[in-house]
Motif scaffolding. Sequence first.
Motif, PDB file in Angstrom:
ATOM      1  N   ARG A 213      -8.917  21.384 -23.870  1.00  0.00           N
ATOM      2  CA  ARG A 213     -10.520  21.397 -22.429  1.00  0.00           C
ATOM      3  C   ARG A 213     -10.282  22.946 -22.185  1.00  0.00           C
ATOM      4  O   ARG A 213     -11.400  24.023 -22.207  1.00  0.00           O
ATOM      5  CB  ARG A 213     -10.477  20.520 -21.568  1.00  0.00           C
ATOM      6  N   LEU A 214      -9.299  23.094 -21.434  1.00  0.00           N
ATOM      7  CA  LEU A 214      -9.280  24.421 -20.745  1.00  0.00           C
ATOM      8  C   LEU A 214      -9.597  25.818 -21.800  1.00  0.00           C
ATOM      9  O   LEU A 214      -9.975  26.577 -21.375  1.00  0.00           O
ATOM     10  CB  LEU A 214      -8.057  24.822 -19.857  1.00  0.00           C
ATOM     11  N   VAL A 215      -8.045  25.541 -23.053  1.00  0.00           N
ATOM     12  CA  VAL A 215      -8.250  26.074 -24.038  1.00  0.00           C
ATOM     13  C   VAL A 215     -10.065  26.362 -24.826  1.00  0.00           C
ATOM     14  O   VAL A 215     -10.678  27.756 -25.083  1.00  0.00           O
ATOM     15  CB  VAL A 215      -7.668  25.903 -24.919  1.00  0.00           C
ATOM     16  N   ALA A 216     -10.959  25.562 -24.365  1.00  0.00           N
ATOM     17  CA  ALA A 216     -11.805  25.322 -25.602  1.00  0.00           C
ATOM     18  C   ALA A 216     -13.196  26.276 -24.730  1.00  0.00           C
ATOM     19  O   ALA A 216     -13.883  26.562 -25.086  1.00  0.00           O
ATOM     20  CB  ALA A 216     -12.618  24.026 -25.703  1.00  0.00           C
ATOM     21  N   SER A 217     -12.588  26.807 -23.398  1.00  0.00           N
ATOM     22  CA  SER A 217     -13.625  27.328 -22.325  1.00  0.00           C
ATOM     23  C   SER A 217     -12.832  28.708 -21.987  1.00  0.00           C
ATOM     24  O   SER A 217     -13.105  29.291 -21.012  1.00  0.00           O
ATOM     25  CB  SER A 217     -14.205  26.325 -21.118  1.00  0.00           C
ATOM     26  N   GLY A 218     -11.827  29.135 -22.732  1.00  0.00           N
ATOM     27  CA  GLY A 218     -11.043  30.535 -22.411  1.00  0.00           C
ATOM     28  C   GLY A 218      -9.753  30.879 -21.546  1.00  0.00           C
ATOM     29  O   GLY A 218     -10.094  31.766 -21.856  1.00  0.00           O
ATOM     30  N   VAL A 219      -9.627  29.148 -21.586  1.00  0.00           N
ATOM     31  CA  VAL A 219      -8.134  29.692 -21.037  1.00  0.00           C
ATOM     32  C   VAL A 219      -7.304  29.497 -21.908  1.00  0.00           C
ATOM     33  O   VAL A 219      -6.978  29.819 -22.706  1.00  0.00           O
ATOM     34  CB  VAL A 219      -7.144  28.471 -19.937  1.00  0.00           C
ATOM     35  N   GLY A 220      -6.262  31.105 -21.232  1.00  0.00           N
ATOM     36  CA  GLY A 220      -4.916  31.562 -22.419  1.00  0.00           C
ATOM     37  C   GLY A 220      -4.106  30.717 -22.281  1.00  0.00           C
ATOM     38  O   GLY A 220      -2.954  30.488 -23.190  1.00  0.00           O
ATOM     39  N   GLU A 221      -3.903  31.216 -20.906  1.00  0.00           N
ATOM     40  CA  GLU A 221      -2.341  31.068 -20.028  1.00  0.00           C
ATOM     41  C   GLU A 221      -2.255  29.486 -19.516  1.00  0.00           C
ATOM     42  O   GLU A 221      -3.349  29.529 -18.855  1.00  0.00           O
ATOM     43  CB  GLU A 221      -2.053  32.452 -19.847  1.00  0.00           C
ATOM     44  N   VAL A 222      -1.431  28.793 -19.652  1.00  0.00           N
ATOM     45  CA  VAL A 222      -1.736  27.103 -18.911  1.00  0.00           C
ATOM     46  C   VAL A 222      -0.466  27.652 -18.259  1.00  0.00           C
ATOM     47  O   VAL A 222       1.191  27.571 -18.421  1.00  0.00           O
ATOM     48  CB  VAL A 222      -1.374  26.501 -19.548  1.00  0.00           C
ATOM     49  N   THR A 223       0.048  27.389 -17.303  1.00  0.00           N
ATOM     50  CA  THR A 223       1.493  26.777 -16.072  1.00  0.00           C
ATOM     51  C   THR A 223       1.014  25.418 -15.987  1.00  0.00           C
ATOM     52  O   THR A 223       0.864  24.979 -15.149  1.00  0.00           O
ATOM     53  CB  THR A 223       1.331  27.705 -14.373  1.00  0.00           C
ATOM     54  N   LEU A 224       2.082  24.889 -16.541  1.00  0.00           N
ATOM     55  CA  LEU A 224       2.737  23.370 -16.281  1.00  0.00           C
ATOM     56  C   LEU A 224       3.615  23.668 -14.351  1.00  0.00           C
ATOM     57  O   LEU A 224       4.508  24.053 -14.925  1.00  0.00           O
ATOM     58  CB  LEU A 224       3.448  22.686 -17.391  1.00  0.00           C
ATOM     59  N   ILE A 225       2.743  22.449 -13.592  1.00  0.00           N
ATOM     60  CA  ILE A 225       2.752  22.717 -12.133  1.00  0.00           C
ATOM     61  C   ILE A 225       3.949  21.035 -12.237  1.00  0.00           C
ATOM     62  O   ILE A 225       3.140  20.016 -12.575  1.00  0.00           O
ATOM     63  CB  ILE A 225       2.390  23.757 -11.536  1.00  0.00           C
ATOM     64  N   GLY A 226       4.684  21.136 -10.674  1.00  0.00           N
ATOM     65  CA  GLY A 226       5.064  20.197 -10.372  1.00  0.00           C
ATOM     66  C   GLY A 226       5.622  20.815  -9.264  1.00  0.00           C
ATOM     67  O   GLY A 226       6.603  22.136  -9.440  1.00  0.00           O
ATOM     68  N   GLN A 227       5.555  19.663  -8.213  1.00  0.00           N
ATOM     69  CA  GLN A 227       7.868  20.118  -7.173  1.00  0.00           C
ATOM     70  C   GLN A 227       8.113  20.477  -7.422  1.00  0.00           C
ATOM     71  O   GLN A 227       9.249  20.888  -7.347  1.00  0.00           O
ATOM     72  CB  GLN A 227       7.159  19.220  -6.448  1.00  0.00           C
ATOM     73  N   ASN A 228       8.706  19.164  -9.199  1.00  0.00           N
ATOM     74  CA  ASN A 228      10.051  19.009 -10.115  1.00  0.00           C
ATOM     75  C   ASN A 228       9.744  19.494 -10.790  1.00  0.00           C
ATOM     76  O   ASN A 228      10.221  17.930 -11.999  1.00  0.00           O
ATOM     77  CB  ASN A 228      10.286  17.912  -9.377  1.00  0.00           C
TER      78      ASN A 228
END
Length: 476
Positions: A213-228
């Motif tokens: 969904r993010l990419v469909a709205s123009g996002v190119g870079e994704v950072t997968l986040i979590g405390q660990n």
Amino acid sequence: MPSTTLTQSLERDDAIAPRPGRRVFVKSFGCQMNVYDSQRMADVAAAEGYEETAQVEDADLVILNTCHIRERASEKIFTELGKLRELKDERAQSGRATTLVVAGCVAQAEGGEIIRRQPAVDLVVGPQSYHRLPDLLRRAENGKARIDTEFPLEDKFLHLPASSPAAIRARGPSAFVTVQEGCDKFCSFCVVPYTRGAEVSRPLSQIVEEIARLVASGVGEVTLIGQNVNAYHGRDAAGRDVDLAGLLAAAAALPGVLRLRYATSHPNDMSDSLIAAHRDIGALAPYLHLPIQSGSDRILAAMNRKHSARDYLDIVARARRARPDIALSSDFIVGFPDESDADFAATLALVREVGYATGYAFKYSPRPGTPAAELDDPVDEAVKTVRLAELLALLEAQRLAFGQSLVGRRLEVLFDKSGRRPGQIVGRSPYMQSVYAEGGADRIGAMCSVEIIRAGANSLTGRIVATSSRETGAKL
Ligand code: 5AD
Ligand code: SF4
């Protein structure tokens, strides 16, 4: 997730009417997880009819998303709340009500104490209850329970409304996605296992859908986040276990994903498959934020880190073999109880041996409820201050040297905004540095190959040599 799911999750008589013309202001403190959560709270408010504003004076609903990691971070919130109380009073004088919400880790840790210290606060909500915000706000308005710091069993992500395409575009071409929350490591200095709870991973399909969904709205870079984050464990459609390497591969396979990152990792979860991902997944940035905290085995043991400095150096060597251009960063704590000169010297030696692209150093801050807060600490405060300055100076010198080593090289830069000067655009290198270049706004949202011509202490300057063929489907 359609907003009907959110409404369904509420009891019928607790549903609240849309609030046309109302505005929400969300301020985030602390880590990337909070930035992501703040966006999701803005999405919840949007589904309730609130428009987001960057001007706190205009806001009918103010949400502070707080950080409890160090004492200074925590105390900042009460200063902020004092100012907001004055603003609330001023707005009330002109007939405008303001609802004040404290969310995040201070909310979780201090609960009702916040309202006792600052009665202007209307609602205190912990990180696991954001999907209940509409319900909680209505209850607070009616003078009912004003605190929710439970760890509910339901999956809050299933009940949070999806970000709208307009909100995604407004947030720019680089996005965070939380893939796991909480931590089971119990480092002796850290509040996270208490404020964020046990380690829980989101289902793989839910994460992949969110990224699509993010990419469909123009996002190119994704950072997968979590405390660990590198403790991530999910399942694929066939029921097979999937680790962070598998999740990265699934994300990289989505058309339009130009670059992937992940943070923050624990050394003991740097599996062979994750290290191989740095070799095999082209979209994965050659950058690894891997906190060690101290270079002394004695202090690492007292911190309950369950690895030695040598173990860490071995991981760094394996990562560099897998991906020779990988750069490292780390977090360090100086002045942990009873840290000797020799312990601190071991930290400096480790920093010199690794050679970091950047690093973050903090003076140890005893946190209530953590085992380290009970330890005797004979180390003088002035000694800690000197150590912190010395470590920061070393990290700063390494940061500058790393930047300068990139001069003459071509880096993939994702441009995300206009610069201060007309005709200038700014983006991020694979190593998280800001990169300035001459270029039109049409390049914002695109990944470009940039030749680095200058390196300063905080940024790089370059010349665009090509726009990558792997461009975002929908430009911002
Ligand atoms: N005191 C100082 N620094 C801390 N951190 C976590 N807890 C504390 C504490 N009690 C630092 C660690 C961690 C980073 C997010 O914050 O370095 O990696
Ligand atoms: Fe805190 Fe340690 Fe867990 Fe990191 S790994 S969140 S420092 S307990």
